[in-house]
Structure formats: C-alpha cells, structure tokens
Design an enzyme around this catalytic site. Structure first.
Site, short mmCIF file in Angstrom:
data_model
loop_
_atom_site.label_atom_id
_atom_site.label_comp_id
_atom_site.label_asym_id
_atom_site.label_seq_id
_atom_site.Cartn_x
_atom_site.Cartn_y
_atom_site.Cartn_z
N HIS A 24 -9.12 2.97 -5.46
CA HIS A 24 -7.97 3.08 -6.35
C HIS A 24 -8.16 2.06 -7.47
O HIS A 24 -8.08 0.86 -7.23
CB HIS A 24 -6.68 2.81 -5.57
N ASP A 60 -4.70 12.26 -2.63
CA ASP A 60 -4.67 11.01 -1.86
C ASP A 60 -3.62 10.04 -2.40
O ASP A 60 -3.39 9.95 -3.60
CB ASP A 60 -6.02 10.31 -1.87
N ASP A 103 -11.52 2.76 0.53
CA ASP A 103 -10.11 2.93 0.16
C ASP A 103 -9.59 1.64 -0.49
O ASP A 103 -8.47 1.21 -0.21
CB ASP A 103 -9.25 3.34 1.37
N HIS A 155 -3.10 -4.17 -4.97
CA HIS A 155 -1.71 -4.34 -5.43
C HIS A 155 -1.56 -5.78 -5.88
O HIS A 155 -2.42 -6.63 -5.59
CB HIS A 155 -0.74 -4.04 -4.29
N PHE A 199 1.42 -0.05 0.58
CA PHE A 199 0.26 0.11 1.47
C PHE A 199 -1.03 -0.16 0.70
O PHE A 199 -1.17 0.31 -0.43
CB PHE A 199 0.21 1.55 1.99
N GLY A 200 -1.98 -0.83 1.32
CA GLY A 200 -3.29 -0.94 0.69
C GLY A 200 -3.97 -2.28 0.91
O GLY A 200 -3.33 -3.32 0.90
O1 DOR Z 1 -3.16 2.20 1.92
C1 DOR Z 1 -3.16 3.04 1.04
N1 DOR Z 1 -3.07 2.69 -0.27
N2 DOR Z 1 -3.24 4.32 1.36
C2 DOR Z 1 -3.08 5.30 0.47
O2 DOR Z 1 -3.18 6.44 0.82
C3 DOR Z 1 -2.78 4.97 -0.93
C4 DOR Z 1 -3.27 3.65 -1.28
C5 DOR Z 1 -2.72 3.17 -2.59
O3 DOR Z 1 -2.72 3.92 -3.58
O4 DOR Z 1 -2.32 2.01 -2.66
ZN ZN Z 2 -5.31 7.69 1.30
#
Ligand code: DOR
Ligand code: ZN
EC number: 3.5.2.3
Length: 448
Positions: free
Chosen positions: A87, A177, A330, A334, A348-349
C-alpha cells in the site's frame, strides 16, 4: 479522459532524496551508463565474481570493468525481489506514505518491482490514475511500480471497473484489497472478464459479515482482552466460496495474505483438484501471533489479524510443501498518531517492506534455505502474475540486489525510508540486509 489535476504529492515528497545514480546530470535514461558490481557471489557459491550491466540489462559476468564500479563487499547477488502487495497510499493519503517514500523503502528492502494496492483516495479505478502513477514512479528511479487497479468502481463491490481500459493503461492486476468482495456474482463476472484479458484477480478473502467488527483474532486472547474477535471461519468461508467460483469459471484467482490453517488446507485441496488458484502469505503472519495483542498495542492490528502459533506453523509448512505460492508483505503504512489510537479505533496495517527479507532470512533461513526463500520472494511472485522470471543471465533486465547474509544489524525504524517509522521488530537483530539494489541498470538503493 485527460489526466487532470490528480491529487498527487509533488515529487519532492518523501525525503526528497533521489538515488545517487540520478545525479548523472538528472538525465532521463541514465540506464545507458555501464555499471559493474565486483566482489559478489552467486547464491550457493563462494567464488567472488563481477557482473556488468549496460542499457538496463545484464551484459555479462566477469567482464573487463568499464564505467561505474561498485564493490559488492562479498555480498550475495540475486535478482531484485518482487512485491505483489504494498500500500503506497498515492493518490490522496500521502501523510501515510507516497510513491517516493514507499518505492525508496522497497528498494532499500531489495525489491526491484512493487505492485501497489488501489485502495487510495480516490480509488485507482480510472486509467488516467494508473498512467499517472506509472509515469511518476518512472521519474523517481527507485523500485519499478506496477499499480494494481480496482476490480469494482470505487471498490464498492457493485459494478465492475473498466478492466480492459485499466489493463491498457498498465494495470498489473485487479483487486478490491482493503475491502472484501461481498457480492459473489460481481466477483464471478470480474473473474470471467479478467480471465478473458489474461489478467489475475487478487482477493482479500474474508467474509465481512462473519468478521463483523472483529479487530483481532477470535480466540482466548480476544476473550481475555474483551475485544471483538475476527474468527478464522471468516477467512475459510470466503476462500471456500471463491474456490467454488473458480471451479465454475476456470478463471485465475490469487488469494492475498492467507492467515489461517484451515484456509490454507482449502487452497491445498483446490490445487489437488487442478484449479487455477494461487496464494500468498505475509511474513507478519509467520513471525507474530495474536499473543502480541496482549500489549494492547495497535501496531499489531492488521487485517486479516495475527492468528495463533498453530496457524503460523501451518503456514510455514505450506511454504515448505509448495501450497503457498509466494511471499508478500502487505506493507500497509499509517501515521504514528493513527497507530497510537486504541485497538478499536486504530487502522489495520503493518509496514515493513524494508525488512521483509532480513526478517525471513533470520527467522526461517535454515528451514527454507536461501534458494527457496529467494524464489518465494522473487521468481514465485512473477510466476503468479505470469511475468518472465527474473534471472541473473545476460540479456535479462538489470534488476539486482546484493545481500549481506551474515552481518547482524539492529532494526532502527528512525532509518526507514518509509514514512511509517515504527515497527513491531524495532530493536531486533536481523541479518540478510540488502546493501545495494539496482533497478533498470541504475542504483536504486545503496547502504550508506
Ligand atoms: O491490514 C491491512 N491494511 N489490511 C488490509 O486489507 C488493508 C490494509 C490497509 O490499506 O491499510
Ligand atoms: Zn488486504
């Protein structure tokens, strides 16, 4: 549609520090220069050799040195890594990451190619955005960008995006996604359409109704902490549904960030049936478990969530027996302020594209072996996408990484090129750090 004033960050974003090779008078196409890396070893060899690249391709091994010469310091040379899932947050979320910071981070992690996710603002569902992303990334000189485009307009899951136009613009794959594909018929139509275009669809496989408002894995930890849980069944149920759609249509499907033992078993069975399903696993699901959430630290909040030790072990077994096709990070940056919120509110992330290889090599190098690990992070992702497999042979693209497999270094997020300068692995000693990454014959990263 003309590429109008898209909400992109200026190219001075990130830390504004371009790779050193860009300073060749700032001329486009500096891949015309010749570069020789000396004192490097091929994987599994002890023999110091040199490699020369020219015009963006590998010219050959152990040639007379002309042009720029870089001492590889005895490191191991491999084709640069391939990332199918990152991302990078452009357009529109550049407080989290942008192309400059994200692709510089990728190059520092040894990656030559990155597929970026389309859950941006606006969503990448317009060919003009795909073109603008590719053009901007080319000017940066870090890792190569291959943007994924949304499968559905606005990633709303209702109407398919203009897949043929997105492909023509350079989209690498289609995925919603960040969101799940709740409407099975829309996914079915998308799979058939994408298949006719020779394109892969990737899915974030979780049943949103079963996941509900779960923020961590459902189990003893979520119960002990009194937090809403996301059950393993949410992933397994969705993978089962999607496999049946593949069986119906014969279309290619790639399952992203598989996290549970049960879902992996479903993929294993699907492969036995001869279905064209592939899957990726992320290093964070192999190295962390939901026990980490007892800290209440949202740095560990990720979707799908960190699972149990048994799941992690099962995923590792899947890597070893070939059920798992490839690794992907992945990388999901953030801001620090967002991740400092409590577990219910934080996004999430986990962002760690810079240390994915060292993490995997340090933790699993012995079990997997160097050759298998490099394959999972380089050639295997290319096979999933149907791209030519990266090699070290003359005449192939000069996308290379030099890895220092021995020296231990402490993970120091303050040094990250990513804007997300915090990490679950901060302070850990890892080995296997990239010291040099070359993309298209140019230096995209060199360790200070
Ligand atoms: O943990 C995640 N972060 N899972 C996801 O599917 C999206 C991603 C995000 O865009 O931050
Ligand atoms: Zn994902």
């Amino acid at each position: 549609m003309p590429p109008p004033s898209l909400p992109f960050a200026s190219s001075a974003a990130g830390q504004g520090e371009g790779p050193k090779s860009q300073s060749f008078g700032g001329i486009e196409g500096t891949e015309m220069t010749q570069l020789t890396i000396t004192n490097i070893k091929r994987p599994g060899s002890d023999q110091p050799e040199s490699i020369t690249v020219e015009h963006g391709v590998i010219k050959g091994w152990n040639l007379p040195h002309e042009g720029e010469v870089i001492d590889g310091q005895g490191g191991t040379l491999a084709p640069a890594l391939t990332e199918l899932h990152a991302h990078l947050r452009e357009p529109g979320q550049t407080e989290k990451e942008d192309l400059a910071s994200g692709l510089a981070a990728a190059a520092a992690g040894g990656y030559g190619t990155v597929v970026s996710m389309p859950n941006t603002s606006p969503v990448v569902d317009d060919p003009a955005i795909v073109r603008a992303l590719i053009e901007k990334a080319e000017g940066l000189g870090f890792a190569r960008l291959k943007p994924a485009a949304a499968l559905t307009k606005g990633q709303k899951g209702e109407q398919l995006a203009e897949l043929a136009f997105l492909k023509d613009a350079g989209a690498a794959m289609f995925t919603d996604d960040g969101r799940t594909n709740e409407n099975a018929r829309v996914l079915r139509l998308g799979l058939e359409y994408a298949h006719s275009l020779g394109m892969v669809i990737s899915v974030h496989a979780e049943d949103a109704t079963l996941r509900a408002d779960g923020v961590i894995n459902e189990g003893p930890v979520s119960e002990a902490l009194g937090l809403p849980g996301n059950p393993a069944a949410a992933e397994a149920a969705r993978v089962a549904r999607d496999i049946e759609i593949v069986a119906q249509t014969g279309a290619r499907l790639h399952v992203q960030h598989l996290s549970t033992a049960r879902a992996l078993d479903l993929v294993r069975e699907a492969k036995k049936r001869g279905l064209p399903v592939t899957c990726e696993v992320c290093p964070h699901h192999l190295t962390l478990t939901d026990e980490a959430l007892r800290s209440f630290d949202a740095i560990y909040k990720v979707a799908p969530p960190l699972r149990t030790q048994a799941d992690a072990q099962h995923l590792l077994a899947g890597l070893l027996d070939g059920t798992v096709d490839c690794l992907a990070t992945d990388h999901a940056p953030h801001t620090r302020a967002e991740k400092e919120r409590d577990l219910l509110d934080a996004p999430f992330g986990i962002a760690y594209i810079e240390l994915a290889f060292p993490l995997m090599w340090t933790r699993f190098g012995e079990q997997l072996g160097l050759e298998k690990l490099l394959d999972l992070m380089t050639q295997a992702p290319a096979r999933v996408m149907g791209w030519p497999e990266p090699t070290l042979e003359a005449g192939t693209p000069a996308d290379l990484v030099v890895l220092d497999l021995q020296t231990q270094r402490t993970v120091n997020p303050a040094e990250f090129k990513s804007k997300a300068r915090f990490s679950p692995w901060a302070g850990e000693m890892l080995r296997g750090w990239p010291t040099l990454t070359v993309v298209n014959g140019r230096v995209a990263y060199r360790r200070e």
